[in-house]
Every structure is written in structure tokens, then in C-alpha cells.
Design a protein around this motif. Structure first.
Motif, PDB file in Angstrom:
ATOM      1  N   UNK A   1      41.780  34.621  51.244  1.00  0.00           N
ATOM      2  CA  UNK A   1      41.314  35.991  51.450  1.00  0.00           C
ATOM      3  C   UNK A   1      42.437  36.988  51.220  1.00  0.00           C
ATOM      4  N   UNK A   2      43.662  36.656  51.673  1.00  0.00           N
ATOM      5  CA  UNK A   2      44.812  37.556  51.492  1.00  0.00           C
ATOM      6  C   UNK A   2      45.118  37.778  50.018  1.00  0.00           C
ATOM      7  N   UNK A   3      45.097  36.698  49.244  1.00  0.00           N
ATOM      8  CA  UNK A   3      45.358  36.809  47.805  1.00  0.00           C
ATOM      9  C   UNK A   3      44.323  37.703  47.134  1.00  0.00           C
ATOM     10  N   UNK A   4      43.061  37.553  47.494  1.00  0.00           N
ATOM     11  CA  UNK A   4      42.014  38.374  46.888  1.00  0.00           C
ATOM     12  C   UNK A   4      42.180  39.846  47.224  1.00  0.00           C
ATOM     13  N   UNK A   5      42.571  40.160  48.466  1.00  0.00           N
ATOM     14  CA  UNK A   5      42.756  41.550  48.863  1.00  0.00           C
ATOM     15  C   UNK A   5      43.912  42.180  48.096  1.00  0.00           C
ATOM     16  N   UNK A   6      45.056  41.464  47.968  1.00  0.00           N
ATOM     17  CA  UNK A   6      46.215  41.995  47.229  1.00  0.00           C
ATOM     18  C   UNK A   6      45.852  42.251  45.779  1.00  0.00           C
ATOM     19  N   UNK A   7      45.118  41.320  45.173  1.00  0.00           N
ATOM     20  CA  UNK A   7      44.730  41.489  43.771  1.00  0.00           C
ATOM     21  C   UNK A   7      43.817  42.710  43.600  1.00  0.00           C
ATOM     22  N   UNK A   8      42.892  42.907  44.510  1.00  0.00           N
ATOM     23  CA  UNK A   8      41.989  44.053  44.410  1.00  0.00           C
ATOM     24  C   UNK A   8      42.730  45.369  44.544  1.00  0.00           C
ATOM     25  N   UNK A   9      43.724  45.445  45.452  1.00  0.00           N
ATOM     26  CA  UNK A   9      44.517  46.670  45.617  1.00  0.00           C
ATOM     27  C   UNK A   9      45.324  46.963  44.368  1.00  0.00           C
ATOM     28  N   UNK A  10      45.909  45.937  43.756  1.00  0.00           N
ATOM     29  CA  UNK A  10      46.706  46.127  42.539  1.00  0.00           C
ATOM     30  C   UNK A  10      45.856  46.668  41.389  1.00  0.00           C
ATOM     31  N   UNK A  11      44.653  46.134  41.259  1.00  0.00           N
ATOM     32  CA  UNK A  11      43.774  46.592  40.168  1.00  0.00           C
ATOM     33  C   UNK A  11      43.356  48.036  40.380  1.00  0.00           C
ATOM     34  N   UNK A  12      43.049  48.427  41.607  1.00  0.00           N
ATOM     35  CA  UNK A  12      42.652  49.808  41.884  1.00  0.00           C
ATOM     36  C   UNK A  12      43.809  50.770  41.637  1.00  0.00           C
ATOM     37  N   UNK A  13      45.043  50.374  41.994  1.00  0.00           N
ATOM     38  CA  UNK A  13      46.210  51.233  41.748  1.00  0.00           C
ATOM     39  C   UNK A  13      46.457  51.432  40.263  1.00  0.00           C
ATOM     40  N   UNK A  14      46.277  50.372  39.491  1.00  0.00           N
ATOM     41  CA  UNK A  14      46.489  50.472  38.042  1.00  0.00           C
ATOM     42  C   UNK A  14      45.458  51.408  37.404  1.00  0.00           C
ATOM     43  N   UNK A  15      44.183  51.286  37.841  1.00  0.00           N
ATOM     44  CA  UNK A  15      43.150  52.156  37.289  1.00  0.00           C
ATOM     45  C   UNK A  15      43.411  53.610  37.650  1.00  0.00           C
ATOM     46  N   UNK A  16      43.939  53.874  38.853  1.00  0.00           N
ATOM     47  CA  UNK A  16      44.245  55.253  39.254  1.00  0.00           C
ATOM     48  C   UNK A  16      45.349  55.862  38.419  1.00  0.00           C
ATOM     49  N   UNK A  17      46.425  55.109  38.161  1.00  0.00           N
ATOM     50  CA  UNK A  17      47.533  55.616  37.334  1.00  0.00           C
ATOM     51  C   UNK A  17      47.050  55.890  35.922  1.00  0.00           C
ATOM     52  N   UNK A  18      46.204  55.044  35.407  1.00  0.00           N
ATOM     53  CA  UNK A  18      45.696  55.226  34.048  1.00  0.00           C
ATOM     54  C   UNK A  18      44.886  56.516  33.934  1.00  0.00           C
TER      55      UNK A  18
END
Length: 531
Positions: A323-340
Motif C-alpha cells: 500500500x505504501x509503494x502505491x501511495x508514493x507512486x500516485x503522489x509522484x505521478x500527480x506532481x509530474x502532471x502538475x509541473x507539466x
């Protein structure tokens, strides 16, 4: 023992009539072959005395229909001969719902004038209960009544296919058998009886079982007559016994009454309607029984169980890590989409548009929306409408019997579409049991109606706008002046030609719903006249 008590009560009710001469328990008729045991009724219309007797030759009990009268009266003798002829024809007919005719005796052939008889119909004896005794204390349960009448209706249907009239339009001619069905125990149709009389008799028997009252003329004094409304219409069983289902109540009235639209006139039609009404009542009783037992209708009887979770520390650690790995991955993807997204809008200057000085507004103004075009005075052929006319009163119109939610009819014209009037819920679509139901609007004075707006209605409901000449019309006397299939929001029913009248009916000819749950509602009616 019950049958003996029934004989005693029957004898006490009918007594001994002087017109029957020496007819009394212990007397013998038919050249001394039949000894009278107990009298079960008198059909005054034909001078028919109904007796249980003992056949001295075959040593068995029989039912006798004794036609009492003066042999010197030519008309009485003619009517008796016609009844005996009809009874003789019925001797070839066999059905569990009709006692078998064993013999027919006429003057000079088993009957002498000294007995004061014009003829005798001999039938097998039917063990069971007198129909009057059955309803003496209280009416029969609706489902039980429907099932009782079915066997009788089947007999009528079979006889009518053979061209025979049974003559069961008198309650003392019927008995309840030991297996719980009704049987014609004393056959002998009146000289002028018709197939229609048999059909009406089925409705009258159903009415009797449901209410304890007899709805046809010529009934015995021991049974009260069915009441009629001021307009002459038969009061529906449901008005006397609220527990009677609408389908059975309407079925009884439509079978008995001759006038009006939607009447049942054949034995086949009443048998089909009776079967459907009985099935609907069985379904209702099943739902009530399930509710009383705490079972929901959608339950299928399956029992679900849940096991206790197994306490496994290693498994819980693995699950937490995943569950921890999935949460970290989801946060990283959302941050990347925001910067883009931020980079895209900063680099694309053209997308920002020209600079605007808010202190000095530009002279370029957005063109104002043009005002809506004026309402035309009316193209050729289009009817000009006046202001809505409020109805003086609105009542439920139901020529087939009981009204549907009569106390809520006022909500159809209270100015609030959220307050509704609705029909009863039916198991069958109109016109299987009932031809339809509607709302009758009465105006203070005649109007020239051009359009009816119907809001808050059930989608798919089919309505007719009808004009009537009075506040209590027969349906065939009304005229259809407009039709529509309603939507859930609002439907305009525009009349092809404006109609002058003071009484208008919004008639529901087809209900909304499916699968045995048919019901419609109307939120608001608005009546618009022509200018």
C-alpha cells in the motif's frame, strides 16, 4: 353432523308453503318413490321447491326440484314443461360443478295432479354446506371466494360451448362441496333464462361471497339485497368490505351490470379474469406473509456467512508495504502532471491574449443578446389561448367501480405539481380488469377548452381528454377530444378543435409500469381555453 344442522336451518328458513299442498318432511312424491327429507329453499320465480329426498328403490339420497303449481293454469303448465325440457337436455352434461340429472318427471309420467306438482327434476345429492349458511356469519376471504367460484365458472364455460343454460342465478340452488368448491345442486333453468343470465349469476355469487348480499332480483328473503348508489349503479363490494381487492370488486360489478363500457358478458372472459384476479391475490398474500415473517421479497433463501480474519503478522507487513509503494507512486505521478501543466501555460504567451487595462475599459463591447422576439399575434390556423381557468372541483371518475385515492384528487389542481394524485397499483394493465380511471374536472360555467397541460405525471401513461354532459356520465356517453402519452415533466394535450363544455375528464387508458406493478400519477392539471 354439519350437514344435519344445515338441513335444520334450511327448513326453518323456508318453512312449508300452502301452495305446495302436502309437501312436508315424510311426504312421498313421484308415484311414491321419493320420500321428502328436508327443504333447502324456494325459487319463487319458477315455483321451484328445493328438497333433499330418499330414493326408495335405489336406497340413496337425491336432490329434488319440485315445480309447484296449478295444472289447470295453462301458462304455469307451459313454463314448467319448458323448464323440464331444459333439464332433460342437461342430463347429457357432466361436470364436477353441476349435479348430474338422474330423471325428469312430468304430469302423467311420474307426477299426478293430486300432488300439486307440475314436474320434478331428480339429481344426485351434493354433500356439503348450504351457501346461505356459509355467508350467514361473515363474508368469505377474497382469495377463497375467487377459488370457490372458479369451478362454477368452468362448468358454465363448458355448458355454454354445448349450447346449454344451467340456471344458477339463485343462491339456494348452489352448495359448497366437501372439497371447497361451489356446485349447482338443484339444476332446472327458468323458461326464459339465457347464457347472459348464467354469466351474471357468477358475478352475483362472487358478490355474495365477498359481501354476504345478493345482487340479482328474485333472491331469497334470508339474504339482504345488495345496495345501489343514487344513480342506480351497484355499490362495489370494496365499498362494503375494504379488504376486498380492487380487481375482484371490479370483476363482480362488471359481470353483473348490463350497461356501461367494459362489461364482462361471456363465461370465457370471466373465467380468465377470475383466474388472474385469484393469482394476483395469491401474490399479495404471499408478500404479506413474507413481510410478517421478516423476509424481504428479493430474498432467495441463501444464507451468507463470514469467516473470522486470520491473524498473520507477515502477511500484514507485506500488505502495508504494498500500500505504501502505491501511495508514493500516485503522489509522484500527480506532481509530474502538475509541473507539466504549469510549464505549458508559462511558455505559451499567445494563449494569454492581449493585455487589458481594467481602469480604462476597451471600447469594444460584447454585443448584447437581442431581446426575445415578440409573441406573434397568431399565424393563420393557430388557436389563441386565454388565461388558465381554474376548475370548480376535481373528482375521481371510475365507472367500473371503486375510485382510486379519491381523497387526493384535489392535489391535481392545487397549483403545486409536487403534490400528486395517483391511481391504485394494479397487477394487470388496463383494460384487463378495469377499463380505466380518470379525473373529472367541473367548471363553474362552460368553457371552450383548447389545451390541457399535465405536469408531474408518470412517464408512459396514456391519457384521453373527454368531454361529458354531466358530473356523473356513463363512459360511452363521453367523447374523446384529445389524446397523449405523458412525460415525467410536462405534457401539453392540444385539442384538434376547441371544445365547449362544463365537464372534462382526463382519462387514463394505459398505466405506467410493468411486471405486475402498474400505477400512474398526475401532479397538476391546467386548463387553457381558446380566446
Amino acid at each position: 353432523m354439519d350437514e344435519k344442522r344445515s338441513e335444520q336451518s334450511s327448513a326453518a328458513r323456508v318453512g312449508v308453503r300452502a301452495r305446495g299442498g302436502s309437501l312436508a318432511p315424510g311426504s312421498v312424491v313421484g308415484d311414491g318413490r321419493y320420500r321428502l327429507l328436508a327443504q333447502f329453499g324456494i325459487d319463487e320465480r319458477a315455483g321451484a321447491h328445493l328438497w333433499r329426498a330418499r330414493d326408495g328403490q335405489l336406497r340413496r339420497d337425491v336432490a329434488l326440484t319440485l315445480l309447484v303449481g296449478d295444472p289447470a293454469d295453462a301458462e304455469s303448465a307451459r313454463m314448467a314443461r319448458r323448464t323440464l325440457e331444459r333439464a332433460a337436455h342437461a342430463a347429457k352434461f357432466t361436470h364436477d360443478g353441476v349435479a348430474r340429472v338422474l330423471d325428469v318427471l312430468s304430469l302423467g309420467s311420474g307426477v299426478t295432479s293430486s300432488e300439486g306438482l307440475l314436474g320434478v327434476v331428480v339429481t344426485e345429492w351434493t354433500k356439503g354446506t348450504d351457501l346461505i349458511d356459509l355467508v350467514a356469519e361473515h363474508p368469505v376471504a377474497p382469495l377463497t371466494a375467487a377459488r370457490m367460484v372458479q369451478k362454477l365458472a368452468e362448468a358454465v364455460e363448458r355448458a355454454h360451448h354445448s349450447g346449454l343454460v344451467l340456471g344458477l342465478d339463485h343462491p339456494q340452488r348452489l352448495r359448497l362441496t366437501t372439497d371447497g368448491t361451489l356446485r349447482l345442486a338443484f339444476p332446472g333453468p327458468l323458461p326464459d333464462a339465457t347464457l347472459r343470465d348464467d354469466v351474471k349469476a357468477i358475478g352475483a355469487v362472487l358478490y355474495l361471497l365477498l359481501t354476504g348480499r345478493w345482487a340479482l332480483p328474485g333472491g331469497p328473503a334470508a339474504i339482504p339485497a345488495a345496495p345501489h348508489a343514487p344513480n342506480g349503479r351497484l355499490v362495489p363490494p370494496r365499498s362494503l368490505q375494504p379488504a376486498v381487492p380492487a380487481e375482484l370488486s371490479s370483476l363482480a360489478v362488471r359481470t353483473i351490470e348490463d350497461g356501461g363500457h367494459g362489461g364482462i358478458r361471456t363465461s370465457a372472459a370471466i373465467l380468465r379474469a377470475l383466474e388472474m384476479a385469484a393469482e394476483a391475490e395469491e401474490h399479495t398474500q404471499l408478500i404479506k406473509a413474507q413481510a410478517a415473517a421478516g423476509i424481504k421479497p428479493e430474498d432467495d433463501g441463501t444464507v451468507w456467512t463470514t469467516k473470522k480474519p486470520v491473524k498473520d503478522k507477515a502477511r500484514r507487513r507485506k500488505l502495508a508495504l504494498g500500500v505504501t509503494v502505491l501511495v508514493v507512486a500516485a503522489v509522484a505521478i500527480l506532481a509530474w502532471l502538475g509541473m507539466l501543466a504549469i510549464s505549458f501555460f508559462q511558455d505559451n504567451n499567445a494563449a494569454s491574449g492581449p493585455a487589458i487595462n481594467v481602469a480604462q475599459p476597451t471600447t469594444t463591447q460584447a454585443a448584447a443578446s437581442p431581446p426575445p422576439p415578440a409573441q406573434p399575434s397568431g399565424p393563420t390556423g393557430q388557436v389563441q389561448l386565454g388565461a388558465a381557468v381554474p376548475a370548480k372541483s376535481v373528482t375521481v371518475y371510475n365507472p367500473d367501480g371503486d375510485g382510486d385515492n379519491t381523497s387526493r384528487a384535489k392535489y391535481a389542481v392545487d397549483g403545486d405539481p409536487s403534490t400528486i394524485w395517483r391511481t391504485d397499483q394494479y397487477r394487470q394493465q388496463f383494460p384487463t380488469i378495469k377499463h380505466g380511471v380518470g379525473l373529472l374536472a367541473t367548471f363553474a360555467q362552460p368553457i371552450k377548452l383548447a389545451r390541457v397541460m399535465i405536469a408531474g405525471a408518470s412517464q408512459g401513461t396514456v391519457v384521453e381528454v373527454r368531454v361529458a354532459d354531466s358530473a356523473d356520465p356513463d363512459l360511452p356517453a363521453t367523447r374523446v377530444v384529445g389524446t397523449a402519452t405523458l412525460s415525467s415533466a410536462s405534457t401539453d394535450v392540444t385539442l384538434p378543435q376547441p371544445q365547449q363544455g362544463q365537464y372534462f375528464i382526463v382519462w387514463i387508458s394505459q398505466l405506467s409500469g410493468s411486471a405486475g406493478k402498474y400505477q400512474s400519477q398526475i401532479g397538476e392539471l391546467t386548463f387553457l381555453p381558446a380566446q
